[in-house]
Design a protein around this motif. Structure first.
Motif, PDB file in Angstrom:
ATOM      1  N   ARG A 249     -14.717  -6.636  -4.763  1.00 39.18           N
ATOM      2  CA  ARG A 249     -13.885  -6.739  -5.968  1.00 39.18           C
ATOM      3  C   ARG A 249     -12.601  -5.903  -5.882  1.00 39.18           C
ATOM      4  O   ARG A 249     -11.535  -6.358  -6.247  1.00 39.18           O
ATOM      5  N   ASN A 250     -12.737  -4.658  -5.418  1.00 33.91           N
ATOM      6  CA  ASN A 250     -11.582  -3.754  -5.418  1.00 33.91           C
ATOM      7  C   ASN A 250     -11.242  -3.261  -4.011  1.00 33.91           C
ATOM      8  O   ASN A 250     -10.791  -2.136  -3.846  1.00 33.91           O
ATOM      9  N   SER A 254     -12.951   0.964  -1.964  1.00 37.04           N
ATOM     10  CA  SER A 254     -13.381   1.317  -3.320  1.00 37.04           C
ATOM     11  C   SER A 254     -14.866   1.686  -3.296  1.00 37.04           C
ATOM     12  O   SER A 254     -15.547   1.490  -2.301  1.00 37.04           O
ATOM     13  N   THR A 256     -16.998   0.176  -5.053  1.00 34.51           N
ATOM     14  CA  THR A 256     -17.699  -0.998  -5.599  1.00 34.51           C
ATOM     15  C   THR A 256     -17.632  -2.191  -4.650  1.00 34.51           C
ATOM     16  O   THR A 256     -17.393  -3.312  -5.078  1.00 34.51           O
ATOM     17  N   ALA A 261     -15.243 -10.307  -5.563  1.00 34.55           N
ATOM     18  CA  ALA A 261     -13.878 -10.506  -6.046  1.00 34.55           C
ATOM     19  C   ALA A 261     -13.692 -11.942  -6.540  1.00 34.55           C
ATOM     20  O   ALA A 261     -14.550 -12.796  -6.331  1.00 34.55           O
TER      21      ALA A 261
END
Length: 308
Positions: A249-250, A254, A256, A261
């Motif tokens: 996602r990041n 990151s 996470t 994403a």
DNA sequence: GCATGTCAAGTTGTG
DNA sequence: CACAACTTGACATGC
């Protein structure tokens, strides 16, 4: 040829699936429960056909069917069979229509039961429920012509070898319709490709290689090695390889990285996948838009390779 | 109408 | 020890 798959839902196209809960069903008299379940199931199977037509229009070659297509079907209190539903005949006819459409247009179909299906659990009740759920999904898979029911190996319980031994004992007793569709996937916390490959090879269970999980939960194998060895677990039983792809996602630095994403970063597409014969499910929040973008990116990558 | 909490099930890792 | 993350909305409830 690479073919790309969409998982369950659409973002921009008007395809919808309904569901209900046990909590909402239980207070109703049985006939009203069945009416409600019938309306939802009919809606869902009609939208499955719409999903397949939409996927076909977009040039997407595979579709993962939501597990609760017929919600709560195996629940001990609210469970039901299609024959009990007022629209049962229409639903069965629609399933056949889905099967024919997928066959004619060569759309590969799969199921991915969720985390509650755990064949390696030390708890017999968990295993029994899991088998019930797999039987339901196998019946569905039979009806629509899906060749894959993909699950994770489950918990490690501090000892992966014993857990896999329990898995093997349960696997041996599964009905044929489940056994010849069941596949295993490496996960992001416990079982790596290296943990599963010897087991899959020995049991003749195809390994769905999830490269994102492999990046989150790595082992001594490279992506190239894992791809090749996983491939053999499919081709040795005469089937087309199946893989999963997603992006964090990041970004990769990151905290996470496990969450998905909206789209696939083209750098996350393994070079060694180009030109292979396999199905790749795209796990991305932008759904069909992400699959279409991957197909465009891969087209561009292929073009660059040809020019070089 | 619209916002919000809830929803069958398992396991692991984090705060 | 409680809770979030896996996946993700859609449903049911209450204002």
């Amino acid at each position: 040829m690479l073919r790309f798959g969409l998982c369950c839902l659409f973002k921009d196209h008007a395809v919808s699936f309904r569901t209900t809960t046990v909590k909402a069903l239980v207070p109703l008299p049985r006939n009203e429960q069945l009416l409600k379940l019938s309306a939802i199931s009919l809606h869902n199977v009609q939208n499955l056909l719409l999903a397949l037509k939409t996927v076909q229009c977009l040039g997407i070659g595979a579709f993962r069917i939501m597990s609760p297509l017929f919600p709560r079907m195996t629940h001990p209190e609210a469970g039901y069979s299609l024959e009990q539903l007022p629209d049962g005949k229409t639903i069965n006819a629609s399933l056949k229509e889905c099967k024919d459409f997928a066959f004619v247009h060569q759309i590969r179909l799969s199921f991915h039961p969720d985390q509650f299906v755990v064949l390696s659990s030390p708890n017999p009740r968990v295993v029994a429920n899991s088998i019930m759920e797999l039987q339901y999904q196998a019946a569905l898979a039979e009806a629509v012509g899906a060749d894959v029911i993909n699950i994770h190996a489950g918990g490690a319980y501090g000892d992966k070898t014993s857990a896999l031994n329990r898995f093997a004992a349960v696997f041996a007793e599964l009905p044929e319709a489940v056994r010849n569709r069941l596949t295993l996937e490496n996960d992001d916390v416990s079982y790596t490709p290296e943990d599963l490959l010897p087991f899959c090879e020995q049991q003749r269970i195809p390994l769905v290689y999830d490269v994102h999980h492999h990046r989150c939960n790595p082992d001594s194998l490279s992506i190239e090695e894992a791809t090749e060895r996983a491939c053999l677990t499919w081709t040795s039983v005469g089937r087309e390889q199946y893989c999963h792809l997603s992006s964090p996602r990041n970004g990769w630095d990151s905290g996470t990285i496990k969450s998905h994403a909206d789209f696939i970063d083209r750098n996350d597409f393994p070079d060694c996948w180009l030109g292979r014969n396999m199905t790749v499910d795209i796990e991305a929040k932008a759904k069909e838009l992400a699959v279409v973008k991957v197909m465009e990116d891969v087209e561009a990558l292929n073009y660059r390779l040809r020019v070089q």
